[in-house]
Design a protein around this motif. Structure first.
Motif, PDB file in Angstrom:
ATOM      1  N   LEU A  53      10.621  -4.105  11.940  1.00 32.09           N
ATOM      2  CA  LEU A  53       9.016  -4.412  11.325  1.00 32.09           C
ATOM      3  C   LEU A  53       8.767  -5.560  12.205  1.00 32.09           C
ATOM      4  N   GLY A  54       7.366  -5.791  12.419  1.00 35.86           N
ATOM      5  CA  GLY A  54       6.758  -6.898  13.079  1.00 35.86           C
ATOM      6  C   GLY A  54       6.440  -8.124  12.418  1.00 35.86           C
ATOM      7  N   ASN A  55       5.138  -8.464  12.319  1.00 37.34           N
ATOM      8  CA  ASN A  55       4.937  -9.998  11.686  1.00 37.34           C
ATOM      9  C   ASN A  55       5.092  -9.788  10.139  1.00 37.34           C
ATOM     10  N   LEU A  56       6.108 -10.277   9.385  1.00 42.22           N
ATOM     11  CA  LEU A  56       6.214 -10.331   8.203  1.00 42.22           C
ATOM     12  C   LEU A  56       5.145 -11.249   7.157  1.00 42.22           C
ATOM     13  N   ASP A  57       4.783 -12.194   8.184  1.00 43.95           N
ATOM     14  CA  ASP A  57       3.840 -13.431   7.535  1.00 43.95           C
ATOM     15  C   ASP A  57       2.467 -12.878   7.225  1.00 43.95           C
ATOM     16  N   ALA A  58       2.084 -11.680   7.761  1.00 43.70           N
ATOM     17  CA  ALA A  58       0.471 -11.270   7.621  1.00 43.70           C
ATOM     18  C   ALA A  58       0.371 -10.981   6.015  1.00 43.70           C
ATOM     19  N   LYS A  59      -0.634 -11.371   5.604  1.00 49.09           N
ATOM     20  CA  LYS A  59      -1.304 -11.403   4.233  1.00 49.09           C
ATOM     21  C   LYS A  59      -2.476 -10.314   4.002  1.00 49.09           C
ATOM     22  N   ARG A  60      -1.905  -9.345   3.174  1.00 47.69           N
ATOM     23  CA  ARG A  60      -3.167  -8.218   2.769  1.00 47.69           C
ATOM     24  C   ARG A  60      -3.662  -8.421   1.408  1.00 47.69           C
ATOM     25  N   ASP A  61      -4.639  -7.745   1.076  1.00 46.67           N
ATOM     26  CA  ASP A  61      -5.211  -7.555  -0.212  1.00 46.67           C
ATOM     27  C   ASP A  61      -4.951  -6.153  -0.465  1.00 46.67           C
ATOM     28  N   TRP A  62      -3.793  -5.455  -1.045  1.00 42.20           N
ATOM     29  CA  TRP A  62      -3.577  -4.240  -0.934  1.00 42.20           C
ATOM     30  C   TRP A  62      -3.897  -3.609  -2.300  1.00 42.20           C
ATOM     31  N   GLY A  63      -4.710  -2.652  -2.373  1.00 43.38           N
ATOM     32  CA  GLY A  63      -5.002  -2.055  -3.593  1.00 43.38           C
ATOM     33  C   GLY A  63      -4.468  -0.402  -3.445  1.00 43.38           C
ATOM     34  N   PHE A  64      -5.079   0.540  -4.348  1.00 43.28           N
ATOM     35  CA  PHE A  64      -4.522   1.753  -4.438  1.00 43.28           C
ATOM     36  C   PHE A  64      -5.580   2.833  -4.086  1.00 43.28           C
ATOM     37  N   ALA A  65      -5.304   3.657  -3.256  1.00 44.06           N
ATOM     38  CA  ALA A  65      -6.423   4.527  -2.467  1.00 44.06           C
ATOM     39  C   ALA A  65      -7.257   5.435  -3.657  1.00 44.06           C
ATOM     40  N   GLY A  66      -6.445   5.713  -4.767  1.00 43.05           N
ATOM     41  CA  GLY A  66      -7.122   6.463  -5.692  1.00 43.05           C
ATOM     42  C   GLY A  66      -8.399   5.824  -6.659  1.00 43.05           C
ATOM     43  N   ASP A  67      -7.891   4.528  -6.649  1.00 46.34           N
ATOM     44  CA  ASP A  67      -9.001   3.629  -7.162  1.00 46.34           C
ATOM     45  C   ASP A  67     -10.384   3.592  -6.302  1.00 46.34           C
ATOM     46  N   TYR A  68     -10.232   3.418  -5.044  1.00 44.91           N
ATOM     47  CA  TYR A  68     -10.915   2.973  -3.938  1.00 44.91           C
ATOM     48  C   TYR A  68     -12.084   3.871  -3.778  1.00 44.91           C
ATOM     49  N   VAL A  69     -11.572   5.364  -3.859  1.00 47.84           N
ATOM     50  CA  VAL A  69     -12.469   6.258  -3.691  1.00 47.84           C
ATOM     51  C   VAL A  69     -13.670   6.529  -4.938  1.00 47.84           C
ATOM     52  N   GLU A  70     -13.045   5.823  -5.932  1.00 45.78           N
ATOM     53  CA  GLU A  70     -14.251   5.956  -7.272  1.00 45.78           C
ATOM     54  C   GLU A  70     -15.314   4.944  -6.574  1.00 45.78           C
ATOM     55  N   ALA A  71     -15.058   4.036  -6.168  1.00 45.30           N
ATOM     56  CA  ALA A  71     -16.057   2.727  -5.804  1.00 45.30           C
ATOM     57  C   ALA A  71     -16.918   3.313  -4.565  1.00 45.30           C
ATOM     58  N   ILE A  72     -16.311   4.155  -3.707  1.00 47.27           N
ATOM     59  CA  ILE A  72     -16.908   4.691  -2.660  1.00 47.27           C
ATOM     60  C   ILE A  72     -18.215   5.865  -3.318  1.00 47.27           C
ATOM     61  N   TRP A  73     -17.705   6.670  -4.163  1.00 45.40           N
ATOM     62  CA  TRP A  73     -18.680   7.841  -4.840  1.00 45.40           C
ATOM     63  C   TRP A  73     -19.678   6.940  -5.668  1.00 45.40           C
ATOM     64  N   LEU A  74     -19.287   6.006  -6.165  1.00 43.97           N
ATOM     65  CA  LEU A  74     -20.189   5.287  -7.161  1.00 43.97           C
ATOM     66  C   LEU A  74     -21.433   4.446  -6.208  1.00 43.97           C
ATOM     67  N   MET A  75     -21.120   4.138  -4.989  1.00 41.55           N
ATOM     68  CA  MET A  75     -22.030   3.617  -4.112  1.00 41.55           C
ATOM     69  C   MET A  75     -23.249   4.530  -3.741  1.00 41.55           C
ATOM     70  N   LEU A  76     -22.717   5.819  -3.665  1.00 43.71           N
ATOM     71  CA  LEU A  76     -23.866   6.828  -3.455  1.00 43.71           C
ATOM     72  C   LEU A  76     -24.723   7.359  -4.583  1.00 43.71           C
ATOM     73  N   GLN A  77     -24.200   6.699  -5.841  1.00 43.34           N
ATOM     74  CA  GLN A  77     -25.040   7.219  -6.955  1.00 43.34           C
ATOM     75  C   GLN A  77     -25.885   6.097  -7.555  1.00 43.34           C
ATOM     76  N   GLN A  78     -26.059   5.144  -7.061  1.00 39.63           N
ATOM     77  CA  GLN A  78     -26.967   4.057  -7.242  1.00 39.63           C
ATOM     78  C   GLN A  78     -28.330   4.340  -6.937  1.00 39.63           C
ATOM     79  N   ASP A  79     -29.486   3.493  -7.659  1.00 38.84           N
ATOM     80  CA  ASP A  79     -30.825   3.763  -7.294  1.00 38.84           C
ATOM     81  C   ASP A  79     -30.903   3.536  -5.753  1.00 38.84           C
ATOM     82  N   LYS A  80     -30.434   2.472  -5.299  1.00 39.77           N
ATOM     83  CA  LYS A  80     -30.701   1.792  -4.050  1.00 39.77           C
ATOM     84  C   LYS A  80     -29.544   1.809  -3.042  1.00 39.77           C
ATOM     85  N   PRO A  81     -29.617   2.103  -1.949  1.00 37.89           N
ATOM     86  CA  PRO A  81     -28.344   1.843  -0.906  1.00 37.89           C
ATOM     87  C   PRO A  81     -28.171   0.383  -0.656  1.00 37.89           C
ATOM     88  N   ASP A  82     -26.708   0.026  -0.397  1.00 32.07           N
ATOM     89  CA  ASP A  82     -26.256  -1.482  -0.477  1.00 32.07           C
ATOM     90  C   ASP A  82     -24.990  -1.441   0.132  1.00 32.07           C
TER      91      ASP A  82
END
Ligand code: NAP
Ligand code: GDD
Length: 337
Positions: free
Chosen positions: A214-243
Motif C-alpha cells: 500500500l501507499g500512504n496509510l495516514d490519509a483520512k477519508r469519510d467512508w460511506g456505503f454506495a448503496g446509501d449514497y445512491v438514495e441521496a442522488i435520486w432524492l436530489m432530483l425529486q425536490q422542487d428546486k435544483p441545488d
C-alpha cells in the motif's frame, strides 16, 4: 413511466442506482462503452426474463463523443439524466491528465449541451466529488467550504461542478451537484484502497497471497456505503428546486484504521503482511476529508445507514467468498480436473 439515462452504469454507483431506479418503476437506459471484453458484471443480475419487455436497456456511447450524446438524448427523451461516467481514479489522473479532463470535465459539458439543446431538457445530476476540497481549508467540509483540488481528477470535477451550476443559472436547467465523499461496497473497483485491502487481506487469509503493498496509510477519508449514497442522488432530483448537496457520514478514519479493522475481522496481525510501496504515493495528496451532510439530512431527509465497521465487515465477508472460490479453482487446476 419515468425514463432515466445513466452514464457510468457499469461502475459501482451506476449498478446501485440502476437497481434503485428499477425498483421505483423507472425505465432505465444505460450508456456503455465498447470494450474488447465484457464489463457488465455489476449489472448482469438486473436482466430478467429475456422474453419480458426489458426495463433496463444499454446503448453504446462515450462522454468523449458529443454527437453521440446528443443523438441519444434526442432519441430517448429521458426525464432524468445521471452523469456518473468518469475516469474516477485519482492516482491514474496524474498519469493520464488530458484523458481524464476530456472525460470528466469536457464530457460533462458535452452532456449539458446535448441536454440544453434538446426539445424537452431532462433533470440532470452531476457526480461531483469531495476530492474538489483537496487541500482543505476547514473541517468538516460543507457546501460553503472553498475548493482547492489537488489532482487532475479534482480539477476536472471542479470544472464540471461549476458548469452544472452555470447551466442551472444561465439556462434554468434542473441541474444538481452531489458532492459525494468516498463511498465503497463489495462492488468497489479493486484498485481503490478499501477494496484493495479487503481483497488482499482475504487472499492472505486463505494462503493465496503473501503480502499487501500500500501507499500512504495516514490519509483520512469519510467512508460511506454506495448503496446509501445512491438514495441521496435520486432524492436530489425529486425536490422542487435544483441545488447542490454534500453527501457524507460525518466520520473520518485513516487508511491504517481500515487496514486494522479488516485484518482484525480475519484474526490476522496486519503488521506481518502490509508493506509500503512508494509507487502508490501521489504527487500531491489529499490528507483529510470529512463531510458535513446536514443540508442533505434536513432537506432530503437522508441518513446513511451503514457505518465504518459494518462497511469493512460487509466488504471483507464478500471478498472472503471470492477468495474461497479462487482457492477451490486453484485446487481443481492442481488436481487436473
Ligand atoms: P467507477 O466504478 O469507476 O465507474 C465509472 C464509470 O464510468 C464506469 O461505468 C465506466 O465505464 C464509466 N466511464 C469511464 N469513462 C467513460 C467515458 N469516457 N464515457 C462514458 N463512460 C465512462 O466509479 P464510481 O465509484 O461508480 O463513481 C461514479 C461517479 O461518481 C464517478 O463520476 C466518480 O468520479 C464519482 N464519485 C465517486 C465517489 C466514490 O467514492 N465512489 C465519490 C465522489 C464522486 P467502464 O465500465 O467502461 O470503465
Ligand atoms: N488507491 C490506493 N491504493 N490508494 C491508497 C493506497 C493504495 O495502494 N495506499 C494508500 N492509499 C490512499 C490514497 O493515497 C488516498 O489518500 C486514500 O488511500 C484513498 O484512495 P482511493 O481509495 O484511491 O480513493 P480517493 O480518495 O483517491 O478517490 C476516491 O474518492 C473520491 C471522493 O473523495 C475515488 O472514488 C474518486 O473517484 C472520488 O471522487
Amino acid at each position: 413511466m419515468n425514463k432515466a439515462l445513466v452514464t457510468g452504469i457499469t461502475g459501482q454507483d451506476g449498478s446501485y442506482l440502476a437497481e434503485l431506479l428499477l425498483a421505483r418503476g423507472y425505465e432505465v437506459w444505460g450508456l456503455i462503452r465498447r470494450s474488447s471484453s465484457f464489463h457488465t458484471g455489476r449489472i448482469d443480475h438486473l436482466y430478467k426474463d429475456p422474453h419480458e419487455q426489458p426495463r433496463l436497456r444499454l446503448l453504446y456511447g462515450d462522454l468523449t463523443d458529443g454527437g453521440n450524446l446528443s443523438a441519444i438524448i434526442n432519441e430517448i427523451q429521458p426525464d432524468e439524466v445521471y452523469n456518473l461516467g468518469a475516469q474516477s481514479h485519482v492516482r491514474v489522473s496524474f498519469d493520464m491528465p488530458v484523458y481524464t479532463v476530456n472525460t470528466d470535465a469536457l464530457g460533462t459539458l458535452r452532456l449539458l449541451e446535448a441536454i440544453r439543446l434538446s426539445s424537452r431538457p431532462p433533470k440532470f445530476y452531476q457526480a461531483s466529488s469531495s476530492e474538489m476540497y483537496g487541500k482543505v481549508v476547514e473541517t468538516p467540509q460543507t457546501e460553503k467550504t472553498p475548493f482547492h483540488p489537488r489532482s487532475p481528477y479534482g480539477c476536472a470535477k471542479l470544472y464540471s461542478f461549476w458548469q452544472t451550476v452555470n447551466y442551472r443559472e444561465a439556462y434554468g436547467l434542473f441541474a444538481c451537484n452531489g458532492i459525494l465523499f468516498n463511498h465503497e461496497s463489495p462492488r468497489r473497483g479493486e484498485t481503490f484502497v478499501t477494496r484493495k485491502i479487503t481483497r488482499g487481506a482475504t487472499r492472505i487469509k486463505l494462503g493465496l497471497q503473501d503480502k499487501l503493498y500500500l501507499g500512504n496509510l495516514d490519509a483520512k477519508r469519510d467512508w460511506g456505503f454506495a448503496g446509501d449514497y445512491v438514495e441521496a442522488i435520486w432524492l436530489m432530483l425529486q425536490q422542487d428546486k435544483p441545488d447542490d448537496y454534500v453527501v457524507a457520514t460525518g466520520e473520518s478514519h485513516s487508511v491504517r484504521e481500515f487496514v486494522v479493522e479488516v485484518f482484525s475481522c480475519l484474526d490476522l496481525d496486519w503488521t506481518k503482511y502490509v508493506e509500503i510501496d512508494e509507487r502508490y504515493y501521489r504527487p500531491s495528496e489529499v490528507d483529510h476529508l470529512q463531510g458535513d451532510a446536514s443540508k442533505a439530512r434536513k432537506a432530503l431527509k437522508w441518513e446513511p445507514k451503514v457505518g465504518f465497521k459494518k462497511l469493512a465487515q460487509m466488504m471483507t465477508e464478500a471478498d472472503m467468498k471470492i477468495a474461497d472460490r479462487e482457492r477451490i479453482i486453484g485446487w481443481r487446476e492442481k488436481a487436473g480436473q
